[in-house]
Every structure is written in C-alpha cells, then in structure tokens.
Design a protein around this motif. Structure first.
Motif, PDB file in Angstrom:
ATOM      1  N   VAL A  43      43.619  -0.318  73.451  1.00 35.59           N
ATOM      2  CA  VAL A  43      42.743  -0.271  74.599  1.00 35.59           C
ATOM      3  C   VAL A  43      41.691  -0.654  74.067  1.00 35.59           C
ATOM      4  CG1 VAL A  43      41.269   1.656  75.917  1.00 35.59           C
ATOM      5  CG2 VAL A  43      43.907   2.100  75.297  1.00 35.59           C
ATOM      6  N   GLU A  44      40.834  -1.281  74.725  1.00 37.12           N
ATOM      7  CA  GLU A  44      39.656  -2.253  74.458  1.00 37.12           C
ATOM      8  C   GLU A  44      38.791  -1.960  75.524  1.00 37.12           C
ATOM      9  OE1 GLU A  44      38.683  -6.885  73.444  1.00 37.12           O
ATOM     10  OE2 GLU A  44      40.487  -6.006  72.540  1.00 37.12           O
ATOM     11  N   VAL A  45      37.445  -1.755  75.360  1.00 35.89           N
ATOM     12  CA  VAL A  45      36.226  -1.658  76.128  1.00 35.89           C
ATOM     13  C   VAL A  45      35.464  -2.746  75.591  1.00 35.89           C
ATOM     14  CG1 VAL A  45      34.733  -0.219  77.392  1.00 35.89           C
ATOM     15  CG2 VAL A  45      36.755   0.689  76.562  1.00 35.89           C
ATOM     16  N   ASP A  46      34.958  -3.759  76.413  1.00 37.71           N
ATOM     17  CA  ASP A  46      34.195  -4.824  76.423  1.00 37.71           C
ATOM     18  C   ASP A  46      32.981  -4.890  77.581  1.00 37.71           C
ATOM     19  OD1 ASP A  46      32.533  -6.592  74.757  1.00 37.71           O
ATOM     20  OD2 ASP A  46      34.237  -8.039  75.082  1.00 37.71           O
ATOM     21  N   ASP A  47      31.799  -4.722  77.371  1.00 39.46           N
ATOM     22  CA  ASP A  47      30.771  -4.907  78.339  1.00 39.46           C
ATOM     23  C   ASP A  47      31.279  -4.186  79.818  1.00 39.46           C
ATOM     24  OD1 ASP A  47      29.140  -6.470  76.840  1.00 39.46           O
ATOM     25  OD2 ASP A  47      30.159  -8.332  77.296  1.00 39.46           O
ATOM     26  N   GLY A  48      31.748  -2.933  79.509  1.00 36.38           N
ATOM     27  CA  GLY A  48      32.124  -2.301  80.762  1.00 36.38           C
ATOM     28  C   GLY A  48      33.646  -2.474  81.342  1.00 36.38           C
ATOM     29  N   GLU A  49      34.448  -3.426  80.649  1.00 38.72           N
ATOM     30  CA  GLU A  49      35.526  -3.849  81.261  1.00 38.72           C
ATOM     31  C   GLU A  49      36.517  -3.132  80.200  1.00 38.72           C
ATOM     32  OE1 GLU A  49      36.504  -7.749  83.198  1.00 38.72           O
ATOM     33  OE2 GLU A  49      37.702  -8.004  81.233  1.00 38.72           O
ATOM     34  N   PHE A  50      37.650  -2.459  80.847  1.00 35.21           N
ATOM     35  CA  PHE A  50      38.709  -1.677  80.341  1.00 35.21           C
ATOM     36  C   PHE A  50      39.889  -2.808  80.164  1.00 35.21           C
ATOM     37  CE2 PHE A  50      35.748   1.497  81.410  1.00 35.21           C
ATOM     38  CZ  PHE A  50      35.968   2.467  80.309  1.00 35.21           C
ATOM     39  N   GLU A  51      40.365  -2.859  78.934  1.00 31.48           N
ATOM     40  CA  GLU A  51      41.623  -3.602  78.695  1.00 31.48           C
ATOM     41  C   GLU A  51      42.762  -2.538  78.299  1.00 31.48           C
ATOM     42  OE1 GLU A  51      43.508  -7.195  76.578  1.00 31.48           O
ATOM     43  OE2 GLU A  51      41.410  -7.408  77.110  1.00 31.48           O
ATOM     44  N   LEU A  52      43.908  -2.367  78.904  1.00 34.16           N
ATOM     45  CA  LEU A  52      44.926  -1.575  78.475  1.00 34.16           C
ATOM     46  C   LEU A  52      46.291  -2.324  78.160  1.00 34.16           C
ATOM     47  CD1 LEU A  52      46.380   1.165  77.700  1.00 34.16           C
ATOM     48  CD2 LEU A  52      46.697   1.224  80.245  1.00 34.16           C
ATOM     49  N   GLU A  53      46.667  -2.635  77.065  1.00 32.46           N
ATOM     50  CA  GLU A  53      47.897  -3.421  76.713  1.00 32.46           C
ATOM     51  C   GLU A  53      48.784  -2.475  76.239  1.00 32.46           C
ATOM     52  OE1 GLU A  53      47.680  -6.935  74.514  1.00 32.46           O
ATOM     53  OE2 GLU A  53      45.553  -7.450  75.293  1.00 32.46           O
ATOM     54  N   PHE A  54      50.177  -2.578  76.910  1.00 36.95           N
ATOM     55  CA  PHE A  54      51.368  -1.698  76.283  1.00 36.95           C
ATOM     56  C   PHE A  54      52.345  -2.803  75.865  1.00 36.95           C
ATOM     57  CE2 PHE A  54      55.046   0.727  77.177  1.00 36.95           C
ATOM     58  CZ  PHE A  54      55.061   1.665  76.034  1.00 36.95           C
ATOM     59  N   GLU A  55      52.954  -3.028  74.804  1.00 31.84           N
ATOM     60  CA  GLU A  55      53.696  -4.028  74.542  1.00 31.84           C
ATOM     61  C   GLU A  55      55.075  -3.559  73.893  1.00 31.84           C
ATOM     62  OE1 GLU A  55      52.231  -7.707  72.562  1.00 31.84           O
ATOM     63  OE2 GLU A  55      53.129  -6.858  70.754  1.00 31.84           O
ATOM     64  N   LEU A  56      56.319  -4.072  74.458  1.00 29.71           N
ATOM     65  CA  LEU A  56      57.558  -3.368  74.069  1.00 29.71           C
ATOM     66  C   LEU A  56      58.103  -4.621  73.273  1.00 29.71           C
ATOM     67  CD1 LEU A  56      58.799  -1.402  77.232  1.00 29.71           C
ATOM     68  CD2 LEU A  56      57.816  -0.562  75.088  1.00 29.71           C
ATOM     69  N   LYS A  57      58.669  -4.461  71.917  1.00 33.12           N
ATOM     70  CA  LYS A  57      59.293  -5.349  71.203  1.00 33.12           C
ATOM     71  C   LYS A  57      60.620  -4.904  70.767  1.00 33.12           C
ATOM     72  CE  LYS A  57      55.251  -6.983  68.994  1.00 33.12           C
ATOM     73  NZ  LYS A  57      54.533  -7.491  67.776  1.00 33.12           N
ATOM     74  N   TRP A  58      61.639  -5.922  70.812  1.00 29.11           N
ATOM     75  CA  TRP A  58      63.040  -5.671  70.461  1.00 29.11           C
ATOM     76  C   TRP A  58      63.731  -7.044  69.913  1.00 29.11           C
ATOM     77  CZ3 TRP A  58      61.684  -4.940  75.535  1.00 29.11           C
ATOM     78  CH2 TRP A  58      62.367  -5.630  76.543  1.00 29.11           C
ATOM     79  N   SER A  59      64.484  -6.736  69.117  1.00 30.63           N
ATOM     80  CA  SER A  59      65.322  -7.946  68.825  1.00 30.63           C
ATOM     81  C   SER A  59      66.435  -8.264  69.840  1.00 30.63           C
ATOM     82  CB  SER A  59      66.005  -7.702  67.460  1.00 30.63           C
ATOM     83  OG  SER A  59      67.051  -9.056  67.175  1.00 30.63           O
ATOM     84  N   ASN A  60      66.549  -9.669  70.058  1.00 28.18           N
ATOM     85  CA  ASN A  60      67.828 -10.062  71.082  1.00 28.18           C
ATOM     86  C   ASN A  60      69.040 -10.567  70.190  1.00 28.18           C
ATOM     87  OD1 ASN A  60      67.091 -12.590  69.975  1.00 28.18           O
ATOM     88  ND2 ASN A  60      66.685 -13.593  71.706  1.00 28.18           N
ATOM     89  N   ALA A  61      69.104  -9.914  69.049  1.00 30.40           N
ATOM     90  CA  ALA A  61      70.221 -10.437  68.063  1.00 30.40           C
ATOM     91  C   ALA A  61      71.397  -9.299  68.497  1.00 30.40           C
ATOM     92  CB  ALA A  61      70.006 -10.379  66.937  1.00 30.40           C
ATOM     93  N   ARG A  62      72.514  -9.554  68.871  1.00 27.50           N
ATOM     94  CA  ARG A  62      73.341  -8.352  68.997  1.00 27.50           C
ATOM     95  C   ARG A  62      73.837  -7.783  67.650  1.00 27.50           C
ATOM     96  NH1 ARG A  62      74.824  -7.888  74.477  1.00 27.50           N
ATOM     97  NH2 ARG A  62      74.715  -9.820  75.339  1.00 27.50           N
ATOM     98  N   PRO A  63      73.961  -6.484  67.516  1.00 30.48           N
ATOM     99  CA  PRO A  63      74.140  -5.750  66.495  1.00 30.48           C
ATOM    100  C   PRO A  63      75.678  -6.186  65.993  1.00 30.48           C
ATOM    101  CG  PRO A  63      74.326  -4.333  68.327  1.00 30.48           C
ATOM    102  CD  PRO A  63      73.758  -5.548  69.009  1.00 30.48           C
ATOM    103  N   THR A  64      75.843  -6.008  64.640  1.00 29.67           N
ATOM    104  CA  THR A  64      77.173  -6.698  64.075  1.00 29.67           C
ATOM    105  C   THR A  64      77.592  -5.300  63.266  1.00 29.67           C
ATOM    106  OG1 THR A  64      76.095  -7.187  61.845  1.00 29.67           O
ATOM    107  CG2 THR A  64      76.196  -8.960  63.530  1.00 29.67           C
ATOM    108  N   ASP A  65      78.965  -5.118  63.565  1.00 29.09           N
ATOM    109  CA  ASP A  65      79.791  -3.814  63.112  1.00 29.09           C
ATOM    110  C   ASP A  65      80.289  -4.135  61.724  1.00 29.09           C
ATOM    111  OD1 ASP A  65      78.812  -2.466  65.208  1.00 29.09           O
ATOM    112  OD2 ASP A  65      80.515  -2.834  66.409  1.00 29.09           O
TER     113      ASP A  65
END
Length: 79
Positions: A57-79
């Motif tokens: 969350v960032e507030v700069d000169d009265g403007e709000f910015e909300l960033e929600f980021e999701l990350k994951w690997s695209n590699a298939r799990p190995t057994d």
C-alpha cells in the motif's frame, strides 16, 4: 526475459473492480486450471495449491495505490 507478460491498465467502477476480484477469487478457490475473462480475451492459468503473496500500500500526494501480487512456480512437482 519472461516467458509471458500480460498487462492491462484501464479505469473501472468500484463494482467492476469487485467483479474482477470475485472472478479471481473463484478461480483460485477452484484451483487447477483457472480461466479469467479479461476484456475481449480469456487468460488461462494453472494454479497450484500453494502460493506466495505480497501486499503493498502506497500513498503519494493523496493518491492511493494497492498492489496485491500472487507468485508461484510453473514447474510441475516431481515425485
């Protein structure tokens, strides 16, 4: 260099933003392959059971910015 990058910037009403977040939440809830309608196209993603997240969350000169980021690997799990 990334394998894929999709970026979309547009103005939304509060209700449109809520609809987009609800669609994302539903796709995450169902897991596996998630399909998100983004304007004229559909983005298909394989979503694993475990994700990493970052909230900023960032507030700069009265403007709000909300960033929600999701990350994951695209590699298939190995057994």
């Amino acid at each position: 260099m990334s394998d894929l990058k999709f970026e979309q910037k547009r103005s939304l009403s509060r209700l449109e933003a809520a609809d987009q977040l609800e669609a994302l939440a539903a796709a995450l809830r169902h897991g596996g392959n998630a399909e998100l309608e983004l304007g004229p196209g559909v983005l298909s993603l394989r979503v694993p059971d475990e994700l990493r997240s970052e909230l900023e969350v960032e507030v700069d000169d009265g403007e709000f910015e909300l960033e929600f980021e999701l990350k994951w690997s695209n590699a298939r799990p190995t057994d």
